[in-house]
Structures are given as C-alpha cells and as structure tokens.
Design a protein around this motif. Sequence first.
Motif, PDB file in Angstrom:
ATOM      1  N   GLY A  91      -2.952  -0.954  -2.772  1.00 19.29           N
ATOM      2  CA  GLY A  91      -3.932  -0.524  -2.082  1.00 19.29           C
ATOM      3  C   GLY A  91      -3.856   1.227  -1.489  1.00 19.29           C
ATOM      4  O   GLY A  91      -2.489   1.392  -0.919  1.00 19.29           O
ATOM      5  N   GLY A  92      -4.220   1.952  -2.085  1.00 16.42           N
ATOM      6  CA  GLY A  92      -4.091   3.676  -2.232  1.00 16.42           C
ATOM      7  C   GLY A  92      -2.792   3.831  -2.957  1.00 16.42           C
ATOM      8  O   GLY A  92      -2.358   4.885  -1.822  1.00 16.42           O
ATOM      9  N   PRO A  93      -2.196   3.598  -3.814  1.00 17.13           N
ATOM     10  CA  PRO A  93      -0.918   3.435  -4.100  1.00 17.13           C
ATOM     11  C   PRO A  93      -0.470   5.408  -4.501  1.00 17.13           C
ATOM     12  O   PRO A  93      -1.159   5.913  -5.245  1.00 17.13           O
ATOM     13  N   PHE A  94       0.753   5.292  -3.947  1.00 18.28           N
ATOM     14  CA  PHE A  94       1.602   6.403  -4.401  1.00 18.28           C
ATOM     15  C   PHE A  94       2.162   5.750  -5.811  1.00 18.28           C
ATOM     16  O   PHE A  94       3.100   5.656  -5.624  1.00 18.28           O
ATOM     17  N   PHE A  95       1.576   6.042  -6.487  1.00 22.06           N
ATOM     18  CA  PHE A  95       2.842   5.523  -8.202  1.00 22.06           C
ATOM     19  C   PHE A  95       3.185   6.681  -9.445  1.00 22.06           C
ATOM     20  O   PHE A  95       3.795   6.560  -9.688  1.00 22.06           O
ATOM     21  N   ASP A  96       2.130   8.188  -9.276  1.00 21.49           N
ATOM     22  CA  ASP A  96       1.956   8.787  -9.779  1.00 21.49           C
ATOM     23  C   ASP A  96       2.074  10.560  -9.437  1.00 21.49           C
ATOM     24  O   ASP A  96       1.461  10.301  -9.606  1.00 21.49           O
ATOM     25  N   PRO A  97       3.012  10.386  -8.659  1.00 20.02           N
ATOM     26  CA  PRO A  97       3.192  11.971  -7.761  1.00 20.02           C
ATOM     27  C   PRO A  97       2.483  12.805  -8.599  1.00 20.02           C
ATOM     28  O   PRO A  97       1.625  13.974  -7.916  1.00 20.02           O
ATOM     29  N   TYR A  98       3.445  13.293  -9.967  1.00 24.14           N
ATOM     30  CA  TYR A  98       2.367  15.032 -10.420  1.00 24.14           C
ATOM     31  C   TYR A  98       0.689  14.790 -10.591  1.00 24.14           C
ATOM     32  O   TYR A  98      -0.066  15.508 -10.171  1.00 24.14           O
ATOM     33  N   THR A  99       0.383  13.397 -11.643  1.00 28.86           N
ATOM     34  CA  THR A  99      -1.523  13.605 -11.491  1.00 28.86           C
ATOM     35  C   THR A  99      -2.072  13.576 -10.576  1.00 28.86           C
ATOM     36  O   THR A  99      -2.963  13.514  -9.921  1.00 28.86           O
ATOM     37  N   GLN A 100      -1.728  11.858  -9.577  1.00 29.39           N
ATOM     38  CA  GLN A 100      -2.524  12.239  -8.224  1.00 29.39           C
ATOM     39  C   GLN A 100      -2.309  13.697  -7.132  1.00 29.39           C
ATOM     40  O   GLN A 100      -3.487  14.021  -6.831  1.00 29.39           O
ATOM     41  N   GLY A 101      -1.024  14.241  -7.504  1.00 30.56           N
ATOM     42  CA  GLY A 101      -1.367  15.310  -6.771  1.00 30.56           C
ATOM     43  C   GLY A 101      -2.197  16.627  -7.373  1.00 30.56           C
ATOM     44  O   GLY A 101      -2.782  17.801  -6.814  1.00 30.56           O
ATOM     45  N   LEU A 102      -2.299  16.331  -8.748  1.00 33.64           N
ATOM     46  CA  LEU A 102      -2.697  17.691  -9.043  1.00 33.64           C
ATOM     47  C   LEU A 102      -4.307  17.660  -9.269  1.00 33.64           C
ATOM     48  O   LEU A 102      -5.149  18.016  -9.122  1.00 33.64           O
ATOM     49  N   ALA A 103      -5.375  16.109  -8.854  1.00 36.78           N
ATOM     50  CA  ALA A 103      -6.246  16.172  -8.228  1.00 36.78           C
ATOM     51  C   ALA A 103      -6.592  16.183  -6.326  1.00 36.78           C
ATOM     52  O   ALA A 103      -7.630  15.277  -6.508  1.00 36.78           O
ATOM     53  N   GLN A 104      -5.231  15.473  -6.133  1.00 34.31           N
ATOM     54  CA  GLN A 104      -5.651  15.769  -4.819  1.00 34.31           C
ATOM     55  C   GLN A 104      -6.906  17.058  -4.561  1.00 34.31           C
ATOM     56  O   GLN A 104      -7.651  16.000  -3.317  1.00 34.31           O
TER      57      GLN A 104
ATOM     58  N   GLN B 297       0.512  -0.720  -0.297  1.00 34.63           N
ATOM     59  CA  GLN B 297       0.329  -0.314   0.011  1.00 34.63           C
ATOM     60  C   GLN B 297       0.698   1.307  -0.066  1.00 34.63           C
ATOM     61  O   GLN B 297       2.339   0.939   0.676  1.00 34.63           O
ATOM     62  N   SER B 298       0.252   2.417  -0.648  1.00 34.35           N
ATOM     63  CA  SER B 298       0.984   3.792  -0.435  1.00 34.35           C
ATOM     64  C   SER B 298       2.151   3.952  -1.378  1.00 34.35           C
ATOM     65  O   SER B 298       1.681   3.516  -2.418  1.00 34.35           O
ATOM     66  N   TYR B 299       3.326   4.161  -0.575  1.00 38.26           N
ATOM     67  CA  TYR B 299       4.617   4.026  -1.389  1.00 38.26           C
ATOM     68  C   TYR B 299       4.995   3.237  -2.008  1.00 38.26           C
ATOM     69  O   TYR B 299       5.944   2.689  -2.720  1.00 38.26           O
ATOM     70  N   ALA B 300       3.943   2.037  -1.461  1.00 41.82           N
ATOM     71  CA  ALA B 300       4.967   0.300  -2.162  1.00 41.82           C
ATOM     72  C   ALA B 300       4.290   0.255  -3.906  1.00 41.82           C
ATOM     73  O   ALA B 300       4.375  -1.060  -4.481  1.00 41.82           O
ATOM     74  N   GLY B 301       3.487   1.639  -4.408  1.00 38.30           N
ATOM     75  CA  GLY B 301       3.182   2.326  -5.450  1.00 38.30           C
ATOM     76  C   GLY B 301       3.791   2.454  -6.020  1.00 38.30           C
ATOM     77  O   GLY B 301       4.592   1.987  -7.630  1.00 38.30           O
ATOM     78  N   ARG B 302       5.767   2.336  -5.934  1.00 32.76           N
ATOM     79  CA  ARG B 302       6.615   1.926  -6.008  1.00 32.76           C
ATOM     80  C   ARG B 302       7.119   0.987  -6.077  1.00 32.76           C
ATOM     81  O   ARG B 302       8.137   0.847  -7.217  1.00 32.76           O
ATOM     82  N   PHE B 303       7.672   0.235  -5.271  1.00 32.41           N
ATOM     83  CA  PHE B 303       8.105  -0.295  -4.530  1.00 32.41           C
ATOM     84  C   PHE B 303       7.130  -1.935  -5.486  1.00 32.41           C
ATOM     85  O   PHE B 303       7.744  -2.382  -6.316  1.00 32.41           O
ATOM     86  N   VAL B 304       6.209  -2.063  -6.156  1.00 39.11           N
ATOM     87  CA  VAL B 304       5.768  -3.022  -6.119  1.00 39.11           C
ATOM     88  C   VAL B 304       5.965  -3.338  -8.190  1.00 39.11           C
ATOM     89  O   VAL B 304       5.698  -4.206  -8.357  1.00 39.11           O
ATOM     90  N   PRO B 305       5.419  -1.884  -8.557  1.00 41.92           N
ATOM     91  CA  PRO B 305       5.141  -2.028  -9.871  1.00 41.92           C
ATOM     92  C   PRO B 305       7.097  -2.740 -10.642  1.00 41.92           C
ATOM     93  O   PRO B 305       7.460  -3.386 -11.382  1.00 41.92           O
ATOM     94  N   ALA B 306       7.829  -1.403  -9.818  1.00 40.57           N
ATOM     95  CA  ALA B 306       9.048  -1.728 -10.431  1.00 40.57           C
ATOM     96  C   ALA B 306       9.320  -3.412  -9.866  1.00 40.57           C
ATOM     97  O   ALA B 306      10.389  -3.918 -10.846  1.00 40.57           O
ATOM     98  N   LEU B 307       9.210  -3.983  -9.100  1.00 39.86           N
ATOM     99  CA  LEU B 307       9.545  -5.511  -8.720  1.00 39.86           C
ATOM    100  C   LEU B 307       8.924  -6.452 -10.088  1.00 39.86           C
ATOM    101  O   LEU B 307       9.825  -7.193 -10.135  1.00 39.86           O
ATOM    102  N   ALA B 308       8.310  -6.339  -9.737  1.00 41.43           N
ATOM    103  CA  ALA B 308       7.047  -7.354 -10.722  1.00 41.43           C
ATOM    104  C   ALA B 308       7.369  -6.729 -11.859  1.00 41.43           C
ATOM    105  O   ALA B 308       8.034  -7.817 -13.070  1.00 41.43           O
ATOM    106  N   TYR B 309       7.712  -5.745 -12.832  1.00 38.36           N
ATOM    107  CA  TYR B 309       8.539  -5.412 -13.920  1.00 38.36           C
ATOM    108  C   TYR B 309      10.174  -6.052 -13.711  1.00 38.36           C
ATOM    109  O   TYR B 309      10.195  -6.871 -14.939  1.00 38.36           O
ATOM    110  N   ARG B 310      10.572  -5.972 -12.920  1.00 40.57           N
ATOM    111  CA  ARG B 310      11.974  -6.899 -13.223  1.00 40.57           C
ATOM    112  C   ARG B 310      11.740  -8.210 -13.009  1.00 40.57           C
ATOM    113  O   ARG B 310      12.278  -9.309 -14.007  1.00 40.57           O
TER     114      ARG B 310
END
Length: 476
Positions: free
Chosen positions: A228-241, A195-208
């Motif tokens: 869950g509640g992933p933080f994976f695209d900070p610019y887009t998610q920030g604009l919509a926050q 969850q959360s910042y794992a929105g960076r860890f999870v796609p990166a590991l799966a892609y590897r």
Amino acid sequence: MLINICGSVSLWLFQMALWLVGTCKDPLHLSPFLERSDIRSALELSEVRDPQKVIPKSYAGFITVDKQLGNHMFFWFFPAISEPLAPVLVWLNGGPAISSMLGLLRENGPIRVTETISATGDKTSYKRWEKSWAESFAMLYIDNPVGAGYSYSDSGQRGWKTTNDGYTQDLFSFIIQFYILFPDYLNTQLYIGGQSYAGRFVPALAYRIHKEIKANRSSIPLAGIYMGGPFFDPYTQGLAQGLFYYSLGAISYAEYLNHQKSVRELFDRNDTDRESMASIIDKIVAATPYIEENYLTRVQPDYRQVQVLMNSKLIRDMVHVGSKRKFLTFNKDLHARFKSDAMLSTKPQLAEIMNNYKVLIYSGDMDGITTDVGTEEAIMTIPWFSQISYNNNTYRNRWYNDGTILGYYTHAGEFCRVIVRNAGHQTPYDQPDATQKMMLDFVRHGCIQASAAKKQITAALLTTHILTALMMSTGT
C-alpha cells in the motif's frame, strides 16, 4: 503430623516457584524452544491471554534472528477468526523504523487503540475491531527492522541492520522459524505485504524466499505480495511527486519543475555522506511544504496512542515483552541510519516477483506522501512480462458498491492495481470496508471482482461506445 507439614511446605514452595516463573519479567524468547522441538511449550507460553476477553486468540513473543548479534524480532500473530488455516498475511509498516503495531492497532488488526477522557485524565485502551483483515486471514505483524517497536538487539545499535541484505536476512530467518512454530500453515498460502517504506522490505523478502524455492531449499508457500502506497523506486516516484500537487492546484508549474530539478540533483550527487535521512526524504517527497498523509482530511496517525498502549503493563504482560524494554512506535535514531538504503530501488526484485506471483499495489487517491501518480509512473518502468499490455492496452475499471464508487482498478496478468477513493497514506484506516473487500478479492480472485449487475452495465456501455465509434467512422 510433622511429615504432613513438611509435605505441605514443599508443595507450597513448588507452587511458589511455578508462580515466580510464570510472572518472570524477562522477554519470552521462543527460538530456544524451537531448537529443541518443544513446540507445545512455545505455543502455550506465547499465547496472549486477555483478562478483558477483548483480544481474539493470538500469540506474541520474540524470535531470535541473528544469534551472533543477539537480534530478536517481536511479533504478534492472529489466526483467522472466521476460518481455520486461512492464508497468512504478513504486515510490515514502513518509516523506516515504524512499528508494525501501528498497522495492527490503527489500520487492519482485530483490535483498535482507543482513548477516552476520564476525571483523572486521558486513558488509552483498546476495543474489538470487526472490520479487520484478521476476520478472514491469519495476520502476522512483525516489528521490523530490529530496533523498531519491541524488536531489539543484545548488541545495541551495532545490531541494527539498515541495508537491503541485512534486514532481509533477519526477516527470512524469522519466517523460517515462524513455520517451525506453526507448521500447519505450510498447507496454506503466504502473502507478504505492508505499506510505505515496506516497498523495500516486501519485494526483498519475497525475492529471497523465491530464490530459496527455486533452489529447492524451501517449501515456504509464497503465493504473492501486496503493498500500500509503496516507496520502492525513489527516483521515479520523486520526479512524479509534484504532479499530484500540481493537478490539485497546490503548486505552480514552475514549482513542479523546480522539485524535479532538486530530485535530479540529489541523485546525480548521490552523496549520502553530506545528506541526512531527513533531507533525502524531504527532497524526494516535499514538492510542497504542506505534505499531508491524507490531503483530503489532513488526519495524521497518532503514534503517541499506540506507544502509550504498547508500554502499558497490561499489554506488556499479555505479549510477553518483559519489564525492561521500552516500546517506540517510531525509532528516530534507527530511521536516521537508512539514508543510503533510501536512495536505492527495489524494482529488479519486484520485477521477478511480478513475473512469478500475484501482486497487488494499492494507493489512496489522497495520499500526499507516496502519491498514486508517482507509484503509477514507477510501475510503468518495471521490466515485467505484462508491462507492454499494462502500459498500452489496459484500462481503469470503476469499482462500485451499491452505486457508490469505492475506487478504480486494473488487472493485467497476475498484477492488480487499485486506487482507493477518499483515502490517504494509511489507506486501511481511512477506508476499512473497501480495503477489507479488496484483500478478499485479491487473495481469492487475483483482483477486484465487479458485481454481475455492474458487469452488465459495463458491457452495455462498451457496446454503446463501439456503435458510436462505427457510426462516426461511416458518417451515419
């Protein structure tokens, strides 16, 4: 007689030596056993033995993921309680630098941290939790990255890896050795999530892992990911926050626009030398000064409870971490080093995974940190095969249980999007029953499965809508 006494002394000394080895206060490093194919010893030594008989069968210890730096990752693994060789679900908490033991002890693990007030003060302990995902799945909790929780480096802070390539390499090395330790699980499925910042860890590991599979260099049974509640695209998610808070009336339209302006300025400057990690996250997330993990209940996760329990002698002995290391639920110093990584997006990696594997992204509708609307905006910018269908032709389905709406879901291709009602950032904690069912449906069917009765009602409503539209178009 003398010979018998000497024999008894020798036997006593041998038993004492075994006792000293068994009570050794050094961390249990399993990689040396794996290197010499001594899997049996590794399993026996890493088994968690609870004198209170509360904790289900499990294994814990350290795996060395970088020999040169001496990086060691701590894990706690629970085979599925109800079925042998069930799919493996990796769980990674975010932060970054929050221990995954928070997820184990407060969200979806088979034990829960508890606190009772006694005559001598607060007492932190644990109890069995039967709404755990471990009832049906093998749950693997990893303290990631090195420096979080009990994971540590012999090189100190120099061993901390805070780039996408760095922490992904450590995780990939861990997964390889996990399957050496538990080879039978190569015959089932692997789902990587968190969850959360794992929105960076999870796609990166799966892609590897995906790249290794494509190159015929790996047989890791990757089946999909979940976030869950992933933080994976900070610019887009920030604009919509701000949309979330504006829709609730918590901020004005002017405040919403001002927050968008601050996000654009942050990314236009892209000056991480002048920004701290705290200020970067604050400018992306803080559309209002009152950020809540659950906007409805305002309940915050109790990091202190988890930290007290994991540092207790009872738990330390059971999970083989030794007596020297201090457990931190949240490592602030490690967190502060992620400011460059926090500005980047993992959409390219996520797109490749969405085009090849099952993907679940779920949100709590009251999550005030990574809001459901921000996550939705980011999803719609991912270049994946079913994007056009998802953006223009899919509809939200209501998710019922005995007449109660649990949430909403959309299923497009291999992608499952779920909104869980009355849940915040710690969604499994807020809605344990709903998220347990959600994971069962996702792994077994790809997304939420409506009941037969509800399908009939939905079909009837759809027919009514169509007939109404025809009558209106013909003027009858």
